[in-house]
Write a protein that holds these residues in place. Structure first.
Motif, PDB file in Angstrom:
ATOM      1  N   LYS A  33       0.837  -1.197   0.000  1.00  0.00           N
ATOM      2  CA  LYS A  33       0.000   0.000   0.000  1.00  0.00           C
ATOM      3  C   LYS A  33       0.878   1.256   0.000  1.00  0.00           C
ATOM      4  N   PRO A  34       0.481   2.267  -0.768  1.00  0.00           N
ATOM      5  CA  PRO A  34       1.252   3.511  -0.791  1.00  0.00           C
ATOM      6  C   PRO A  34       1.407   4.145   0.601  1.00  0.00           C
ATOM      7  N   GLU A  35       0.394   4.009   1.446  1.00  0.00           N
ATOM      8  CA  GLU A  35       0.463   4.586   2.796  1.00  0.00           C
ATOM      9  C   GLU A  35       1.581   3.939   3.614  1.00  0.00           C
ATOM     10  N   ASN A  36       1.704   2.624   3.517  1.00  0.00           N
ATOM     11  CA  ASN A  36       2.769   1.922   4.240  1.00  0.00           C
ATOM     12  C   ASN A  36       4.141   2.270   3.668  1.00  0.00           C
ATOM     13  N   ALA A  37       4.215   2.312   2.338  1.00  0.00           N
ATOM     14  CA  ALA A  37       5.476   2.668   1.693  1.00  0.00           C
ATOM     15  C   ALA A  37       5.868   4.107   2.036  1.00  0.00           C
ATOM     16  N   ALA A  38       4.881   4.988   2.151  1.00  0.00           N
ATOM     17  CA  ALA A  38       5.152   6.389   2.496  1.00  0.00           C
ATOM     18  C   ALA A  38       5.730   6.505   3.904  1.00  0.00           C
ATOM     19  N   ARG A  39       5.203   5.740   4.845  1.00  0.00           N
ATOM     20  CA  ARG A  39       5.753   5.760   6.211  1.00  0.00           C
ATOM     21  C   ARG A  39       7.196   5.273   6.203  1.00  0.00           C
ATOM     22  N   ALA A  40       7.455   4.209   5.445  1.00  0.00           N
ATOM     23  CA  ALA A  40       8.826   3.685   5.353  1.00  0.00           C
ATOM     24  C   ALA A  40       9.745   4.707   4.687  1.00  0.00           C
ATOM     25  N   MET A  41       9.246   5.337   3.636  1.00  0.00           N
ATOM     26  CA  MET A  41      10.052   6.328   2.930  1.00  0.00           C
ATOM     27  C   MET A  41      10.343   7.527   3.828  1.00  0.00           C
ATOM     28  N   TYR A  42       9.329   8.000   4.541  1.00  0.00           N
ATOM     29  CA  TYR A  42       9.538   9.164   5.407  1.00  0.00           C
ATOM     30  C   TYR A  42      10.532   8.828   6.521  1.00  0.00           C
ATOM     31  N   ALA A  43      10.419   7.633   7.070  1.00  0.00           N
ATOM     32  CA  ALA A  43      11.390   7.195   8.082  1.00  0.00           C
ATOM     33  C   ALA A  43      12.798   7.151   7.477  1.00  0.00           C
ATOM     34  N   ALA A  44      12.889   6.706   6.230  1.00  0.00           N
ATOM     35  CA  ALA A  44      14.192   6.666   5.558  1.00  0.00           C
ATOM     36  C   ALA A  44      14.738   8.071   5.345  1.00  0.00           C
ATOM     37  N   PHE A  45      13.881   9.016   4.964  1.00  0.00           N
ATOM     38  CA  PHE A  45      14.335  10.399   4.811  1.00  0.00           C
ATOM     39  C   PHE A  45      14.831  10.956   6.140  1.00  0.00           C
ATOM     40  N   GLN A  46      14.064  10.744   7.205  1.00  0.00           N
ATOM     41  CA  GLN A  46      14.477  11.252   8.519  1.00  0.00           C
ATOM     42  C   GLN A  46      15.804  10.619   8.946  1.00  0.00           C
ATOM     43  N   GLY A  47      15.929   9.321   8.755  1.00  0.00           N
ATOM     44  CA  GLY A  47      17.175   8.641   9.104  1.00  0.00           C
ATOM     45  C   GLY A  47      18.340   9.089   8.238  1.00  0.00           C
ATOM     46  N   SER A  48      18.053   9.394   6.979  1.00  0.00           N
ATOM     47  CA  SER A  48      19.129   9.801   6.078  1.00  0.00           C
ATOM     48  C   SER A  48      19.714  11.153   6.454  1.00  0.00           C
ATOM     49  N   VAL A  49      18.878  12.054   6.997  1.00  0.00           N
ATOM     50  CA  VAL A  49      19.452  13.341   7.398  1.00  0.00           C
ATOM     51  C   VAL A  49      20.341  13.178   8.630  1.00  0.00           C
ATOM     52  N   LEU A  50      19.986  12.228   9.487  1.00  0.00           N
ATOM     53  CA  LEU A  50      20.873  11.922  10.621  1.00  0.00           C
ATOM     54  C   LEU A  50      22.210  11.388  10.112  1.00  0.00           C
ATOM     55  N   ALA A  51      22.152  10.436   9.191  1.00  0.00           N
ATOM     56  CA  ALA A  51      23.380   9.848   8.645  1.00  0.00           C
ATOM     57  C   ALA A  51      24.158  10.874   7.818  1.00  0.00           C
ATOM     58  N   SER A  52      23.462  11.729   7.095  1.00  0.00           N
ATOM     59  CA  SER A  52      24.142  12.776   6.324  1.00  0.00           C
ATOM     60  C   SER A  52      24.895  13.716   7.250  1.00  0.00           C
ATOM     61  N   ARG A  53      24.273  14.048   8.361  1.00  0.00           N
ATOM     62  CA  ARG A  53      24.933  14.907   9.354  1.00  0.00           C
ATOM     63  C   ARG A  53      26.134  14.187   9.960  1.00  0.00           C
ATOM     64  N   LEU A  54      25.953  12.923  10.286  1.00  0.00           N
ATOM     65  CA  LEU A  54      27.019  12.135  10.897  1.00  0.00           C
ATOM     66  C   LEU A  54      28.233  12.009   9.974  1.00  0.00           C
ATOM     67  N   PHE A  55      27.980  11.722   8.698  1.00  0.00           N
ATOM     68  CA  PHE A  55      29.067  11.484   7.749  1.00  0.00           C
ATOM     69  C   PHE A  55      29.419  12.714   6.901  1.00  0.00           C
ATOM     70  N   HIS A  56      28.757  13.831   7.159  1.00  0.00           N
ATOM     71  CA  HIS A  56      29.014  15.083   6.437  1.00  0.00           C
ATOM     72  C   HIS A  56      28.891  14.919   4.929  1.00  0.00           C
ATOM     73  N   THR A  57      27.813  14.259   4.495  1.00  0.00           N
ATOM     74  CA  THR A  57      27.571  14.100   3.065  1.00  0.00           C
ATOM     75  C   THR A  57      26.074  14.007   2.802  1.00  0.00           C
ATOM     76  N   LYS A  58      25.621  14.699   1.767  1.00  0.00           N
ATOM     77  CA  LYS A  58      24.213  14.630   1.383  1.00  0.00           C
ATOM     78  C   LYS A  58      23.908  13.371   0.574  1.00  0.00           C
ATOM     79  N   ALA A  59      24.936  12.607   0.253  1.00  0.00           N
ATOM     80  CA  ALA A  59      24.728  11.386  -0.538  1.00  0.00           C
ATOM     81  C   ALA A  59      23.776  10.435   0.174  1.00  0.00           C
ATOM     82  N   ARG A  60      23.841  10.384   1.489  1.00  0.00           N
ATOM     83  CA  ARG A  60      22.940   9.502   2.244  1.00  0.00           C
ATOM     84  C   ARG A  60      21.489   9.875   1.993  1.00  0.00           C
TER      85      ARG A  60
END
Length: 188
Positions: A149-176
């Protein structure tokens, strides 16, 4: 014509930035006083308590982000919308030292008052809802890969975006961050 920000606006802007860098418990009215150049009593005039300030900050931040989402051309294909969303998230990183205000506050959820907690939850839900619509569009166009379902995929995607900004900050790269949007694109 350039307008000068009011003291209230300066307080709010600095509070948002400090929370994006340090979280709810990582700044004080004294910090804001030094940044804005006013006494702490002046800050209390506009925002009697820190909770009042934080709620207003979340509301202002949410409005800005949701306005930016609303400005994305609805006629664009879904993969292009997702690309713009990724860039919007990238702006959040600034110089690589901050993350999404609501993502940062979510980490402090147990120390937040209920009204701020609800505002942060509303921000998450609004982003997930927008992403669900884009994913549903992408699935029907064949431009985005959506499992389930798009709703479930959206929650997973949003969690991935939130986690990626943490990792981007940690590793100093927007590639994450950039990797997240690419995961859902198809190879059309």
């Amino acid at each position: 014509m350039e307008t000068t920000a009011t003291v209230r606006e300066q307080i709010l802007d600095h509070a948002i930035t400090l929370m994006m860098m340090r979280g709810y418990n990582g700044f004080s009215y004294r910090d804001l006083s030094e940044l804005v150049g006013v006494k702490t009593s002046s800050i209390h005039y506009y925002f009697p308590s820190k909770d009042d300030l934080v709620l207003e900050a979340v509301n202002e931040y949410s409005k800005d982000v949701l306005d930016a989402l609303g400005a994305i051309d609805p006629a664009l294909p879904a993969d292009a919308k997702l690309g713009k969303y990724t860039k919007l998230f990238g702006r959040t990183l600034g110089d690589g030292d901050q993350i999404c205000l609501c993502g940062m506050l979510a980490a402090d959820i147990e120390s937040l008052p209920d009204n701020v907690r609800q505002a942060v939850q509303a921000f998450f839900k609004a982003n997930e809802s927008w992403l669900a619509k884009v994913l549903a569009q992408g699935a029907s166009e064949g431009t985005l890969a959506v499992n389930g379902k798009p709703e479930n995929a959206a929650r997973a995607m949003y969690a991935a975006f939130q986690g990626s900004v943490l990792a981007s900050r940690l590793f100093h790269t927007k590639a994450r961050l950039e990797d997240v949007g690419a995961v859902w694109k198809t190879t059309t």
